[in-house]
Motif scaffolding. Structure first.
Motif, mmCIF file in Angstrom:
data_model
loop_
_atom_site.group_PDB
_atom_site.id
_atom_site.type_symbol
_atom_site.label_atom_id
_atom_site.label_comp_id
_atom_site.label_asym_id
_atom_site.label_seq_id
_atom_site.Cartn_x
_atom_site.Cartn_y
_atom_site.Cartn_z
ATOM 1 N N LEU A 76 0.825 -1.209 0.000
ATOM 2 C CA LEU A 76 0.000 0.000 0.000
ATOM 3 C C LEU A 76 0.860 1.261 0.000
ATOM 4 O O LEU A 76 0.530 2.245 -0.673
ATOM 5 C CB LEU A 76 -0.937 -0.012 1.210
ATOM 6 C CG LEU A 76 -2.118 -0.987 1.122
ATOM 7 C CD1 LEU A 76 -2.821 -1.108 2.466
ATOM 8 C CD2 LEU A 76 -3.099 -0.543 0.042
ATOM 9 N N GLU A 77 1.945 1.243 0.742
ATOM 10 C CA GLU A 77 2.843 2.402 0.746
ATOM 11 C C GLU A 77 3.462 2.592 -0.631
ATOM 12 O O GLU A 77 3.629 3.725 -1.097
ATOM 13 C CB GLU A 77 3.929 2.215 1.802
ATOM 14 C CG GLU A 77 3.420 2.332 3.232
ATOM 15 C CD GLU A 77 4.503 2.086 4.260
ATOM 16 O OE1 GLU A 77 5.647 1.801 3.850
ATOM 17 O OE2 GLU A 77 4.215 2.171 5.463
ATOM 18 N N GLY A 78 3.807 1.477 -1.286
ATOM 19 C CA GLY A 78 4.371 1.566 -2.629
ATOM 20 C C GLY A 78 3.384 2.122 -3.634
ATOM 21 O O GLY A 78 3.751 2.908 -4.519
ATOM 22 N N ILE A 79 2.113 1.731 -3.514
ATOM 23 C CA ILE A 79 1.077 2.297 -4.389
ATOM 24 C C ILE A 79 0.935 3.786 -4.117
ATOM 25 O O ILE A 79 0.863 4.608 -5.031
ATOM 26 C CB ILE A 79 -0.268 1.576 -4.172
ATOM 27 C CG1 ILE A 79 -0.174 0.109 -4.603
ATOM 28 C CG2 ILE A 79 -1.374 2.280 -4.959
ATOM 29 C CD1 ILE A 79 -1.386 -0.711 -4.224
ATOM 30 N N ASP A 80 0.916 4.149 -2.834
ATOM 31 C CA ASP A 80 0.710 5.541 -2.450
ATOM 32 C C ASP A 80 1.834 6.447 -2.930
ATOM 33 O O ASP A 80 1.589 7.590 -3.339
ATOM 34 C CB ASP A 80 0.563 5.643 -0.930
ATOM 35 C CG ASP A 80 0.039 6.993 -0.480
ATOM 36 O OD1 ASP A 80 -1.028 7.400 -0.976
ATOM 37 O OD2 ASP A 80 0.687 7.638 0.350
ATOM 38 N N ASP A 81 3.076 5.939 -2.899
ATOM 39 C CA ASP A 81 4.189 6.792 -3.330
ATOM 40 C C ASP A 81 4.514 6.639 -4.817
ATOM 41 O O ASP A 81 5.436 7.289 -5.323
ATOM 42 C CB ASP A 81 5.446 6.554 -2.474
ATOM 43 C CG ASP A 81 6.064 5.173 -2.671
ATOM 44 O OD1 ASP A 81 5.867 4.545 -3.727
ATOM 45 O OD2 ASP A 81 6.763 4.713 -1.740
ATOM 46 N N GLY A 82 3.772 5.793 -5.525
ATOM 47 C CA GLY A 82 3.938 5.690 -6.966
ATOM 48 C C GLY A 82 4.946 4.680 -7.448
ATOM 49 O O GLY A 82 5.125 4.510 -8.653
ATOM 50 N N SER A 83 5.626 3.968 -6.538
ATOM 51 C CA SER A 83 6.616 2.986 -6.973
ATOM 52 C C SER A 83 5.964 1.680 -7.428
ATOM 53 O O SER A 83 6.599 0.863 -8.096
ATOM 54 C CB SER A 83 7.621 2.706 -5.848
ATOM 55 O OG SER A 83 6.977 2.195 -4.697
ATOM 56 N N ILE A 84 4.693 1.451 -7.065
ATOM 57 C CA ILE A 84 3.930 0.284 -7.508
ATOM 58 C C ILE A 84 2.716 0.776 -8.282
ATOM 59 O O ILE A 84 1.990 1.654 -7.815
ATOM 60 C CB ILE A 84 3.490 -0.577 -6.315
ATOM 61 C CG1 ILE A 84 4.707 -1.209 -5.641
ATOM 62 C CG2 ILE A 84 2.514 -1.668 -6.742
ATOM 63 C CD1 ILE A 84 4.379 -2.007 -4.396
ATOM 64 N N SER A 85 2.497 0.216 -9.472
ATOM 65 C CA SER A 85 1.377 0.644 -10.311
ATOM 66 C C SER A 85 0.052 0.115 -9.784
ATOM 67 O O SER A 85 -0.935 0.845 -9.691
ATOM 68 C CB SER A 85 1.588 0.151 -11.748
ATOM 69 O OG SER A 85 2.856 0.485 -12.245
ATOM 70 N N ILE A 86 0.021 -1.167 -9.488
ATOM 71 C CA ILE A 86 -1.185 -1.834 -9.011
ATOM 72 C C ILE A 86 -0.728 -2.985 -8.134
ATOM 73 O O ILE A 86 0.287 -3.622 -8.415
ATOM 74 C CB ILE A 86 -2.063 -2.318 -10.187
ATOM 75 C CG1 ILE A 86 -3.409 -2.852 -9.689
ATOM 76 C CG2 ILE A 86 -1.327 -3.333 -11.055
ATOM 77 C CD1 ILE A 86 -4.424 -3.068 -10.819
ATOM 78 N N GLY A 87 -1.422 -3.237 -7.021
ATOM 79 C CA GLY A 87 -0.912 -4.246 -6.101
ATOM 80 C C GLY A 87 -2.001 -4.947 -5.319
ATOM 81 O O GLY A 87 -3.095 -4.415 -5.121
ATOM 82 N N PHE A 88 -1.662 -6.155 -4.878
ATOM 83 C CA PHE A 88 -2.548 -6.944 -4.036
ATOM 84 C C PHE A 88 -2.211 -6.709 -2.568
ATOM 85 O O PHE A 88 -1.035 -6.579 -2.206
ATOM 86 C CB PHE A 88 -2.384 -8.437 -4.344
ATOM 87 C CG PHE A 88 -2.806 -8.835 -5.722
ATOM 88 C CD1 PHE A 88 -4.114 -9.202 -5.982
ATOM 89 C CD2 PHE A 88 -1.892 -8.862 -6.771
ATOM 90 C CE1 PHE A 88 -4.514 -9.587 -7.255
ATOM 91 C CE2 PHE A 88 -2.271 -9.245 -8.039
ATOM 92 C CZ PHE A 88 -3.588 -9.610 -8.291
ATOM 93 N N PHE A 89 -3.230 -6.690 -1.721
ATOM 94 C CA PHE A 89 -3.020 -6.564 -0.286
ATOM 95 C C PHE A 89 -4.190 -7.213 0.429
ATOM 96 O O PHE A 89 -5.223 -7.518 -0.178
ATOM 97 C CB PHE A 89 -2.877 -5.091 0.123
ATOM 98 C CG PHE A 89 -4.115 -4.271 -0.101
ATOM 99 C CD1 PHE A 89 -5.047 -4.081 0.914
ATOM 100 C CD2 PHE A 89 -4.355 -3.666 -1.332
ATOM 101 C CE1 PHE A 89 -6.195 -3.321 0.709
ATOM 102 C CE2 PHE A 89 -5.503 -2.906 -1.557
ATOM 103 C CZ PHE A 89 -6.420 -2.737 -0.520
ATOM 104 N N GLU A 90 -4.025 -7.447 1.720
ATOM 105 C CA GLU A 90 -5.096 -8.018 2.530
ATOM 106 C C GLU A 90 -5.468 -7.044 3.637
ATOM 107 O O GLU A 90 -4.629 -6.300 4.135
ATOM 108 C CB GLU A 90 -4.666 -9.363 3.124
ATOM 109 C CG GLU A 90 -4.569 -10.460 2.083
ATOM 110 C CD GLU A 90 -3.981 -11.747 2.629
ATOM 111 O OE1 GLU A 90 -3.719 -11.824 3.846
ATOM 112 O OE2 GLU A 90 -3.769 -12.681 1.831
#
Length: 317
Positions: A133-147
């Motif tokens: 989620l932090e990676g999505i928020d800072d833009g380093s991850i485009s789309i991600g899975f989380f629980e």
């Protein structure tokens, strides 16, 4: 000077700790330290004061922090603008993975995307739900899975399915722990996961509800290695029931009767990037594999306008 060095500089400045920065950047602590050293040598200034308490920005580092942030954000905006000018879906899609590939259907996701969009390339990064989620928020991850749940206001997310959790124990302890005696669990060693993982919050909830003080003997940042440690008799942990029942752990790890709960497996991305071609393509493939409506808690107008009829899946509400 490279953009990744500036991203590393900004992440360390935010976290104040090399280990946490490395986890957030999905790399090793030595690599992060080397990148900072290279940047300091190139700039000719010291960016951080290092101490036993962590990393603190120097006066020079503070003066350069905002400039570095503007450069990184400008580069990201430039890349996104270029993507909108292309007629095909291309570029790099960084996907965050918080679980085993078969759980996330990642082979099926990549197979469908590569067949439909041959010019798209991919980066796959593994981490805990909080780190994703932090990676999505800072833009380093485009789309991600989380629980679990998402409290980041800028992230659009969709729940895919419920994941049942239980307390996992070595099979050799099964008879001793057959009765739900919470106080007996206090005498056993526990394997805790990263604080950024949704399972950690579930363990905290157990302790609060039952008034327990569990013995943390191990803390493991990589959630997927924990059950191997349980199987070897090193301690108890919280785990997905589906993982315990997999052939790899059948007969080696048992689910205790003390506790069951569920968390949602979700996929998320920055709301402002929701109409980027690569993210829109990935979203449609993922929701299609789980037979979901392209619907979230706060669906944006563009998504409602583009939505086409499809069989309804299970709601995440």
């Amino acid at each position: 000077m490279e953009l990744y060095q500036l991203r590393t500089f900004l992440t360390i400045a935010e976290e104040g700790n090399l280990t946490r920065a490395a986890e957030k950047l999905f790399t090793s602590q030595p690599a992060v330290s080397a990148q900072v050293k290279q940047l300091e040598e190139e700039l000719g200034v010291k960016l951080f004061e290092r101490s036993a308490r962590g990393m603190a920005l120097t006066r020079e580092g503070l003066l350069l922090q905002e400039k570095a942030r503007r450069i990184v954000e400008a580069a990201r905006d430039f890349k996104h603008s270029a993507e909108h000018l292309r007629d095909t879906v291309s570029g790099e899609l960084v996907i965050g993975l918080n679980n085993r590939p078969e759980v996330l259907k990642i082979v099926e996701v990549l197979g469908a995307l590569t067949a439909a969009h041959p010019e798209l390339s991919y980066g796959l990064v593994n981490g805990s739900s909080g780190t994703i989620l932090e990676g999505i928020d800072d833009g380093s991850i485009s789309i991600g899975f989380f629980e679990g749940t998402c409290e980041h206001p800028r992230i659009e997310w969709h729940a895919l399915e419920a994941v049942e959790l239980c307390i996992a124990a070595p099979a050799v302890w099964a008879r001793e722990l057959a009765s739900p005696d919470w106080k007996l669990l206090e005498t056993k060693p526990w394997i805790f996961v990263s604080r950024a993982c949704s399972y950690f919050r579930a363990i905290e909830s157990i302790c609060a509800d039952q008034g327990l003080r569990l013995q943390q003997r191990f803390r493991v940042d990589e959630c997927l290695t924990v059950l191997n440690m349980v199987a070897e008799g090193l301690g108890l942990t919280l785990a997905a029931v589906s993982h315990i029942e997999s052939p790899e752990f059948r007969g080696r790890v048992v689910a205790l009767p003390h506790f069951r709960t569920t968390v949602n497996l979700c996929v998320g991305y920055l709301r402002e990037n929701a109409d980027r071609p690569a993210i829109a393509a990935a979203r449609e493939v993922i929701l299609g594999l789980w037979e979901k409506e392209p619907e979230s808690l706060n669906p944006p107008a563009w998504e409602r306008a583009l939505r086409t009829p499809r069989p309804k899946g299970r709601s995440h509400r």
